[in-house]
Scaffold this motif. Structure first.
Motif, mmCIF file in Angstrom:
data_model
loop_
_atom_site.group_PDB
_atom_site.id
_atom_site.type_symbol
_atom_site.label_atom_id
_atom_site.label_comp_id
_atom_site.label_asym_id
_atom_site.label_seq_id
_atom_site.Cartn_x
_atom_site.Cartn_y
_atom_site.Cartn_z
ATOM 1 N N ALA A 79 0.841 -1.202 0.000
ATOM 2 C CA ALA A 79 0.000 0.000 0.000
ATOM 3 C C ALA A 79 0.881 1.259 0.000
ATOM 4 C CB ALA A 79 -0.931 -0.008 1.199
ATOM 5 N N TRP A 80 1.944 1.250 0.787
ATOM 6 C CA TRP A 80 2.831 2.424 0.810
ATOM 7 C C TRP A 80 3.497 2.639 -0.549
ATOM 8 C CZ3 TRP A 80 1.792 5.820 4.185
ATOM 9 C CH2 TRP A 80 1.496 5.526 5.511
ATOM 10 N N TYR A 81 3.843 1.545 -1.244
ATOM 11 C CA TYR A 81 4.433 1.698 -2.587
ATOM 12 C C TYR A 81 3.409 2.307 -3.555
ATOM 13 C CZ TYR A 81 8.475 -1.171 -1.265
ATOM 14 O OH TYR A 81 9.608 -1.640 -0.668
ATOM 15 N N VAL A 82 2.159 1.819 -3.470
ATOM 16 C CA VAL A 82 1.115 2.366 -4.356
ATOM 17 C C VAL A 82 0.929 3.858 -4.089
ATOM 18 C CG1 VAL A 82 -1.333 2.291 -4.954
ATOM 19 C CG2 VAL A 82 -0.099 0.183 -4.648
ATOM 20 N N ILE A 83 1.008 4.235 -2.808
ATOM 21 C CA ILE A 83 0.833 5.655 -2.466
ATOM 22 C C ILE A 83 1.955 6.491 -3.095
ATOM 23 C CG2 ILE A 83 0.909 7.295 -0.527
ATOM 24 C CD1 ILE A 83 -0.766 5.192 1.063
ATOM 25 N N LEU A 84 3.171 5.939 -3.137
ATOM 26 C CA LEU A 84 4.260 6.673 -3.814
ATOM 27 C C LEU A 84 3.891 6.911 -5.277
ATOM 28 C CD1 LEU A 84 7.541 4.977 -2.476
ATOM 29 C CD2 LEU A 84 6.523 7.156 -1.771
ATOM 30 N N TYR A 85 3.273 5.881 -5.892
ATOM 31 C CA TYR A 85 2.885 6.033 -7.296
ATOM 32 C C TYR A 85 1.759 7.061 -7.460
ATOM 33 C CZ TYR A 85 1.526 4.918 -12.058
ATOM 34 O OH TYR A 85 1.227 5.010 -13.390
ATOM 35 N N VAL A 86 0.773 6.997 -6.558
ATOM 36 C CA VAL A 86 -0.333 7.979 -6.586
ATOM 37 C C VAL A 86 0.235 9.400 -6.482
ATOM 38 C CG1 VAL A 86 -2.295 8.869 -5.248
ATOM 39 C CG2 VAL A 86 -2.133 6.417 -5.722
ATOM 40 N N ARG A 87 1.231 9.578 -5.611
ATOM 41 C CA ARG A 87 1.857 10.897 -5.448
ATOM 42 C C ARG A 87 2.572 11.356 -6.706
ATOM 43 N NH1 ARG A 87 -0.690 13.571 -1.623
ATOM 44 N NH2 ARG A 87 -0.255 12.874 0.492
ATOM 45 N N SER A 88 3.079 10.391 -7.483
ATOM 46 C CA SER A 88 3.848 10.777 -8.679
ATOM 47 C C SER A 88 2.963 11.486 -9.704
ATOM 48 C CB SER A 88 4.544 9.554 -9.300
ATOM 49 O OG SER A 88 3.602 8.714 -9.927
ATOM 50 N N PHE A 89 1.634 11.275 -9.639
ATOM 51 C CA PHE A 89 0.726 12.003 -10.543
ATOM 52 C C PHE A 89 0.653 13.490 -10.177
ATOM 53 C CE2 PHE A 89 -1.145 7.668 -10.928
ATOM 54 C CZ PHE A 89 -1.006 7.532 -12.292
ATOM 55 N N GLY A 90 1.023 13.805 -8.935
ATOM 56 C CA GLY A 90 0.993 15.217 -8.504
ATOM 57 C C GLY A 90 2.190 15.986 -9.036
ATOM 58 N N ASN A 91 3.128 15.262 -9.647
ATOM 59 C CA ASN A 91 4.241 15.914 -10.324
ATOM 60 C C ASN A 91 5.036 16.848 -9.410
ATOM 61 O OD1 ASN A 91 5.586 15.787 -12.633
ATOM 62 N ND2 ASN A 91 4.019 16.803 -13.899
ATOM 63 N N GLY A 92 5.395 16.327 -8.245
ATOM 64 C CA GLY A 92 6.264 17.092 -7.359
ATOM 65 C C GLY A 92 5.573 18.107 -6.481
#
Ligand code: HEC
Length: 155
Positions: A136-149
């Motif tokens: 779940a924590w890895y998926v959250i990192l990916y979800v955050r990557s859509f925010g583009n920093g």
């Protein structure tokens, strides 16, 4: 004469609308309302992602998002969220590219959602049946990557 003026007024109105600099999607303030209940939100906000946001870890999250957790079927390959999926019960899948939304949420709140789902919506709970806490924590990192920093809430 009056009619002609009215015509121009209408043209002006539509021109004004199309030149308005704020996109209408940004005005959806409803999605900024916290999904975690009041009595649990302080605790949820104290949880931090134990994994750093490295390209390798984001890749692990992407693999899960597209694979066994099937997040992609509702949130889409571009993270923008698909619209007309049967059984959505009114709430659309979150658009992860919405920077205002990204900034409003802590990682802990997203983790809470993956544990509990978003009550009354098609967003179900994934931990522990589909995802381990680590995944779940890895998926959250990916979800955050859509925010583009974009900088998001830390607590
Ligand atoms: C069946 C469709 C569906 C699937 C599959 C799905 N989601 Fe969702 N998701 C939704 C909907 C609908 C919402 C909006 C809920 C709301 O407005 O409260 C949502 C909202 C979210 C939110 C935002 C919650 C918030 O605080 O605003 C996150 C984060 C999220 N999903 C992550 C995921 C992840 C990660 C996966 C895969 C493990 C996933 N979703 C799979 C439908 C889905």
């Amino acid at each position: 004469m009056i009619r002609r003026k009215l015509g121009w007024l209408l043209v002006g109105f539509f021109l004004f609308q199309s030149l308005w600099p704020f996109p209408s999607e940004a005005a959806d303030l409803e999605v900024l309302e916290p999904r975690v209940p009041h009595d649990q939100i302080a605790k949820a906000r104290s949880w931090e992602n134990p994994f750093p946001s490295t390209p390798e870890n984001i890749e692990k999250g992407k693999h899960i998002f597209h694979g066994k957790a099937f997040c992609v079927t509702c949130h889409g390959p571009d993270g923008k969220g698909l619209g007309d999926i049967p059984g959505l019960r009114g709430k659309l899948p979150r658009n992860f590219t919405d920077k205002t939304w990204q900034a409003a949420r802590t990682d802990g709140e997203l983790f809470w959602i993956l544990q509990n789902g978003s009550p009354g919506t098609a967003m179900a709970s994934f931990i522990p049946l589909v995802l381990t806490e680590e995944e779940a924590w890895y998926v959250i990192l990916y979800v955050r990557s859509f925010g583009n920093g974009v900088k998001f809430r830390k607590e």
